[in-house]
Design a protein around this motif. Structure first.
Motif, PDB file in Angstrom:
ATOM      1  N   ASP A   1       0.340 -19.216   1.971  1.00  0.00           N
ATOM      2  CA  ASP A   1      -0.533 -20.295   1.512  1.00  0.00           C
ATOM      3  C   ASP A   1      -1.891 -20.305   2.218  1.00  0.00           C
ATOM      4  OD1 ASP A   1       1.251 -21.165  -0.359  1.00  0.00           O
ATOM      5  OD2 ASP A   1       2.130 -22.723   0.889  1.00  0.00           O
ATOM      6  N   TRP A   2      -1.965 -19.735   3.411  1.00  0.00           N
ATOM      7  CA  TRP A   2      -3.234 -19.735   4.137  1.00  0.00           C
ATOM      8  C   TRP A   2      -4.093 -18.516   3.826  1.00  0.00           C
ATOM      9  CZ3 TRP A   2      -3.101 -15.270   6.879  1.00  0.00           C
ATOM     10  CH2 TRP A   2      -1.842 -14.787   7.289  1.00  0.00           C
ATOM     11  N   GLU A   3      -3.572 -17.578   3.049  1.00  0.00           N
ATOM     12  CA  GLU A   3      -4.337 -16.380   2.724  1.00  0.00           C
ATOM     13  C   GLU A   3      -5.247 -16.608   1.526  1.00  0.00           C
ATOM     14  OE1 GLU A   3      -2.095 -12.406   3.615  1.00  0.00           O
ATOM     15  OE2 GLU A   3      -0.663 -13.767   2.659  1.00  0.00           O
ATOM     16  N   TRP A   4      -6.285 -15.773   1.425  1.00  0.00           N
ATOM     17  CA  TRP A   4      -7.202 -15.857   0.297  1.00  0.00           C
ATOM     18  C   TRP A   4      -6.456 -15.587  -1.000  1.00  0.00           C
ATOM     19  CZ3 TRP A   4     -11.279 -17.782  -1.696  1.00  0.00           C
ATOM     20  CH2 TRP A   4     -11.869 -17.213  -2.837  1.00  0.00           C
ATOM     21  N   CYS A   5      -6.724 -16.387  -1.975  1.00  0.00           N
ATOM     22  CA  CYS A   5      -6.026 -16.280  -3.254  1.00  0.00           C
ATOM     23  C   CYS A   5      -6.815 -15.403  -4.220  1.00  0.00           C
ATOM     24  CB  CYS A   5      -5.840 -17.676  -3.849  1.00  0.00           C
ATOM     25  SG  CYS A   5      -5.000 -17.692  -5.430  1.00  0.00           S
ATOM     26  N   ALA A   6      -6.399 -14.176  -4.342  1.00  0.00           N
ATOM     27  CA  ALA A   6      -7.042 -13.252  -5.277  1.00  0.00           C
ATOM     28  C   ALA A   6      -6.342 -13.323  -6.630  1.00  0.00           C
ATOM     29  CB  ALA A   6      -6.977 -11.830  -4.733  1.00  0.00           C
ATOM     30  N   LYS A   7      -7.065 -13.094  -7.673  1.00  0.00           N
ATOM     31  CA  LYS A   7      -6.472 -13.116  -9.007  1.00  0.00           C
ATOM     32  C   LYS A   7      -5.438 -12.003  -9.152  1.00  0.00           C
ATOM     33  CE  LYS A   7     -10.191 -15.308 -11.622  1.00  0.00           C
ATOM     34  NZ  LYS A   7     -11.100 -15.186 -12.789  1.00  0.00           N
ATOM     35  N   GLY A   8      -4.372 -12.310  -9.898  1.00  0.00           N
ATOM     36  CA  GLY A   8      -3.374 -11.299 -10.188  1.00  0.00           C
ATOM     37  C   GLY A   8      -2.373 -11.057  -9.082  1.00  0.00           C
ATOM     38  N   GLN A   9      -2.394 -11.890  -8.038  1.00  0.00           N
ATOM     39  CA  GLN A   9      -1.470 -11.709  -6.926  1.00  0.00           C
ATOM     40  C   GLN A   9      -0.279 -12.660  -7.076  1.00  0.00           C
ATOM     41  OE1 GLN A   9      -1.912  -9.303  -4.356  1.00  0.00           O
ATOM     42  NE2 GLN A   9      -3.376  -8.636  -5.898  1.00  0.00           N
ATOM     43  N   GLY A  10       0.608 -12.612  -6.075  1.00  0.00           N
ATOM     44  CA  GLY A  10       1.749 -13.505  -6.072  1.00  0.00           C
ATOM     45  C   GLY A  10       1.445 -14.718  -5.209  1.00  0.00           C
ATOM     46  N   ILE A  11       1.492 -15.893  -5.787  1.00  0.00           N
ATOM     47  CA  ILE A  11       1.129 -17.104  -5.058  1.00  0.00           C
ATOM     48  C   ILE A  11       2.232 -18.152  -5.170  1.00  0.00           C
ATOM     49  CG2 ILE A  11      -1.348 -16.719  -5.331  1.00  0.00           C
ATOM     50  CD1 ILE A  11      -1.334 -18.737  -7.634  1.00  0.00           C
TER      51      ILE A  11
ATOM     52  N   ARG B   1       0.837  -1.208   0.000  1.00  0.00           N
ATOM     53  CA  ARG B   1       0.000   0.000   0.000  1.00  0.00           C
ATOM     54  C   ARG B   1       0.871   1.259   0.000  1.00  0.00           C
ATOM     55  NH1 ARG B   1      -4.487  -1.928   4.519  1.00  0.00           N
ATOM     56  NH2 ARG B   1      -5.747  -3.221   3.113  1.00  0.00           N
ATOM     57  N   ARG B   2       1.946   1.216   0.783  1.00  0.00           N
ATOM     58  CA  ARG B   2       2.856   2.370   0.796  1.00  0.00           C
ATOM     59  C   ARG B   2       3.457   2.599  -0.572  1.00  0.00           C
ATOM     60  NH1 ARG B   2       4.341   0.678   6.173  1.00  0.00           N
ATOM     61  NH2 ARG B   2       5.937  -0.709   5.333  1.00  0.00           N
ATOM     62  N   MET B   3       3.892   1.508  -1.206  1.00  0.00           N
ATOM     63  CA  MET B   3       4.518   1.652  -2.512  1.00  0.00           C
ATOM     64  C   MET B   3       3.524   2.192  -3.543  1.00  0.00           C
ATOM     65  SD  MET B   3       7.245   1.559  -4.234  1.00  0.00           S
ATOM     66  CE  MET B   3       8.412   0.691  -3.190  1.00  0.00           C
ATOM     67  N   ALA B   4       2.276   1.780  -3.437  1.00  0.00           N
ATOM     68  CA  ALA B   4       1.259   2.277  -4.365  1.00  0.00           C
ATOM     69  C   ALA B   4       1.080   3.789  -4.226  1.00  0.00           C
ATOM     70  CB  ALA B   4      -0.067   1.568  -4.112  1.00  0.00           C
ATOM     71  N   LYS B   5       1.281   4.311  -3.015  1.00  0.00           N
ATOM     72  CA  LYS B   5       1.166   5.751  -2.799  1.00  0.00           C
ATOM     73  C   LYS B   5       2.447   6.482  -3.207  1.00  0.00           C
ATOM     74  CE  LYS B   5      -2.174   5.493   1.014  1.00  0.00           C
ATOM     75  NZ  LYS B   5      -2.420   5.781   2.446  1.00  0.00           N
ATOM     76  N   LEU B   6       3.585   5.871  -2.891  1.00  0.00           N
ATOM     77  CA  LEU B   6       4.862   6.520  -3.186  1.00  0.00           C
ATOM     78  C   LEU B   6       5.197   6.495  -4.673  1.00  0.00           C
ATOM     79  CD1 LEU B   6       6.945   5.021  -0.230  1.00  0.00           C
ATOM     80  CD2 LEU B   6       6.356   7.440  -0.513  1.00  0.00           C
ATOM     81  N   ALA B   7       4.836   5.408  -5.329  1.00  0.00           N
ATOM     82  CA  ALA B   7       5.154   5.242  -6.762  1.00  0.00           C
ATOM     83  C   ALA B   7       3.954   4.616  -7.457  1.00  0.00           C
ATOM     84  CB  ALA B   7       6.396   4.380  -6.926  1.00  0.00           C
ATOM     85  N   PRO B   8       2.905   5.389  -7.676  1.00  0.00           N
ATOM     86  CA  PRO B   8       1.653   4.838  -8.206  1.00  0.00           C
ATOM     87  C   PRO B   8       1.751   4.186  -9.579  1.00  0.00           C
ATOM     88  CG  PRO B   8       1.606   7.255  -8.171  1.00  0.00           C
ATOM     89  CD  PRO B   8       2.800   6.832  -7.383  1.00  0.00           C
ATOM     90  N   LYS B   9       2.775   4.501 -10.341  1.00  0.00           N
ATOM     91  CA  LYS B   9       2.911   3.901 -11.671  1.00  0.00           C
ATOM     92  C   LYS B   9       3.704   2.590 -11.651  1.00  0.00           C
ATOM     93  CE  LYS B   9       2.610   8.239 -14.269  1.00  0.00           C
ATOM     94  NZ  LYS B   9       3.291   9.117 -15.264  1.00  0.00           N
ATOM     95  N   MET B  10       4.310   2.279 -10.511  1.00  0.00           N
ATOM     96  CA  MET B  10       5.125   1.065 -10.446  1.00  0.00           C
ATOM     97  C   MET B  10       4.251  -0.183 -10.320  1.00  0.00           C
ATOM     98  SD  MET B  10       8.203   0.001  -7.824  1.00  0.00           S
ATOM     99  CE  MET B  10       9.365   1.103  -8.633  1.00  0.00           C
ATOM    100  N   HIS B  11       4.615  -1.210 -11.036  1.00  0.00           N
ATOM    101  CA  HIS B  11       3.913  -2.489 -10.933  1.00  0.00           C
ATOM    102  C   HIS B  11       4.243  -3.123  -9.588  1.00  0.00           C
ATOM    103  CE1 HIS B  11       3.800  -6.994 -11.901  1.00  0.00           C
ATOM    104  NE2 HIS B  11       2.557  -6.597 -11.704  1.00  0.00           N
ATOM    105  N   THR B  12       3.220  -3.406  -8.793  1.00  0.00           N
ATOM    106  CA  THR B  12       3.427  -4.026  -7.487  1.00  0.00           C
ATOM    107  C   THR B  12       2.675  -5.349  -7.423  1.00  0.00           C
ATOM    108  OG1 THR B  12       1.535  -2.929  -6.438  1.00  0.00           O
ATOM    109  CG2 THR B  12       3.637  -1.766  -6.382  1.00  0.00           C
ATOM    110  N   VAL B  13       3.251  -6.279  -6.690  1.00  0.00           N
ATOM    111  CA  VAL B  13       2.640  -7.596  -6.505  1.00  0.00           C
ATOM    112  C   VAL B  13       2.595  -7.906  -5.016  1.00  0.00           C
ATOM    113  CG1 VAL B  13       2.808 -10.075  -6.940  1.00  0.00           C
ATOM    114  CG2 VAL B  13       3.470  -8.459  -8.727  1.00  0.00           C
ATOM    115  N   ARG B  14       1.419  -8.167  -4.512  1.00  0.00           N
ATOM    116  CA  ARG B  14       1.257  -8.582  -3.120  1.00  0.00           C
ATOM    117  C   ARG B  14       1.399 -10.095  -3.077  1.00  0.00           C
ATOM    118  NH1 ARG B  14       0.338 -10.602   1.419  1.00  0.00           N
ATOM    119  NH2 ARG B  14      -1.432 -10.041   2.751  1.00  0.00           N
ATOM    120  N   LEU B  15       2.452 -10.577  -2.418  1.00  0.00           N
ATOM    121  CA  LEU B  15       2.676 -12.006  -2.279  1.00  0.00           C
ATOM    122  C   LEU B  15       1.781 -12.557  -1.176  1.00  0.00           C
ATOM    123  CD1 LEU B  15       6.588 -12.020  -2.427  1.00  0.00           C
ATOM    124  CD2 LEU B  15       4.988 -12.401  -4.311  1.00  0.00           C
ATOM    125  N   LEU B  16       1.196 -13.706  -1.428  1.00  0.00           N
ATOM    126  CA  LEU B  16       0.262 -14.299  -0.473  1.00  0.00           C
ATOM    127  C   LEU B  16       0.848 -15.538   0.191  1.00  0.00           C
ATOM    128  CD1 LEU B  16      -3.029 -14.104  -2.577  1.00  0.00           C
ATOM    129  CD2 LEU B  16      -2.253 -12.507  -0.821  1.00  0.00           C
TER     130      LEU B  16
END
Length: 217
Positions: free
Chosen positions: A154-164, A137-152
Motif C-alpha cells: 500500500d505504501w508503494e507507487w501505484c503504477a497502472k496494470g500492477q497488482g494493488i 524480473r527473474r520470471m520475465a527472463k526465465l519465461a518471457p511469454k508468461m503473464h506476470t503481475v508485480r503486487l504492490l
C-alpha cells in the motif's frame, strides 16, 4: 472482470486445501490463486505463511520441513493443484511466489521447471504474481511469454496494470485498468465498486458472492 478465487474458495473451506480448490473450480469463474514455497527437499508446496504455526499450531518453517511431512498435513504440492486446474479446460492459475526465502531464485526456477515439464510455461492460463521485484524480473527472463503481475504494498507507487490492494484501489481509482489485478476484495459493495471501475482481475475469498453480483449486473 475476471473472478479469481484467492487461495481457493477460502471463505467457506480451509484455505488452499484440496476441497477449497475443488469447490472453487466447480464455479464458472476465471481461475484460482495459490501461494507457493519450497520445502526442505525443494518441492513446490501451496502454502502462504513461512511457518506452519497459524494453520497447524506447529512452529516449524515450511523451508525446513520435507514435502512428505507437509503432504501428511494436507498441504498440496503445486503439481497436485495443476492436475486439478487442468481438469477444467478454461480455468486459469495465478501462482504467487512468496519471498523473501532462503532459496532465492530457485523458487522461480522451480516454477518454470514444473510448468515446462507439463508444456505449460507459455500457456496463457498460467500467471505469475509476486510482491518481489527481483522475483518478477527473474520470471520475465526465465519465461518471457508468461503473464506476470508485480503486487504492490500500500505504501508503494501505484503504477497502472500492477497488482494493488482494495485500499490502494480506493485511494487511486484512476490507476485501475483492464490490466489491473486487485486483492483481496470480499464485501459486496467493494466488488460492485471494483467492477464499476473497469477492473480486469479481482481476487476474492468469496468467489460465489462475486459471481452472483457479476451475473446480476
Amino acid at each position: 472482470m475476471h473472478i479469481i478465487a484467492h487461495r481457493g474458495f477460502s471463505s467457506r473451506y480451509t484455505e488452499m486445501s484440496a476441497e477449497a480448490y475443488e469447490k472453487a473450480l466447480e464455479l464458472p469463474i476465471h481461475g484460482v490463486e495459490c501461494d507457493v514455497r519450497l520445502s526442505k527437499d525443494g518441492q513446490l508446496m501451496c502454502f502462504h505463511d513461512p511457518t506452519l504455526l497459524r494453520m497447524f499450531d506447529d512452529p516449524r518453517r515450511v523451508a525446513s520441513t520435507s514435502s512428505k511431512e507437509l503432504s501428511a498435513l494436507g498441504v498440496l504440492r503445486l503439481d497436485e493443484l495443476l492436475d486439478m486446474v487442468l481438469a477444467y479446460p478454461n480455468r486459469h492459475l495465478y501462482i504467487e511466489a512468496k519471498h523473501p526465502t532462503r532459496f532465492g531464485r530457485m523458487l522461480e526456477e522451480q516454477i518454470v521447471l514444473r510448468l515446462c515439464y507439463r508444456k505449460l510455461v507459455d500457456d496463457p492460463r498460467m500467471h505469475y504474481i509476486s510482491f518481489s521485484t527481483a522475483g518478477t524480473r527473474r520470471m520475465a527472463k526465465l519465461a518471457p511469454k508468461m503473464h506476470t503481475v508485480r503486487l504492490l504494498r500500500d505504501w508503494e507507487w501505484c503504477a497502472k496494470g500492477q497488482g494493488i490492494s482494495l485500499v490502494r484501489g480506493r485511494a487511486n481509482p484512476e490507476k485501475i485498468t483492464a490490466n489491473t489485478y486487485m486483492f483481496t476484495v470480499n464485501e459486496p459493495e467493494d466488488i460492485r465498486w471494483a467492477q464499476q471501475q473497469g477492473l480486469g482481475m479481482l481476487a476474492t475469498d468469496a468467489p460465489d458472492v462475486a459471481l452472483s453480483l457479476q451475473t446480476n449486473q
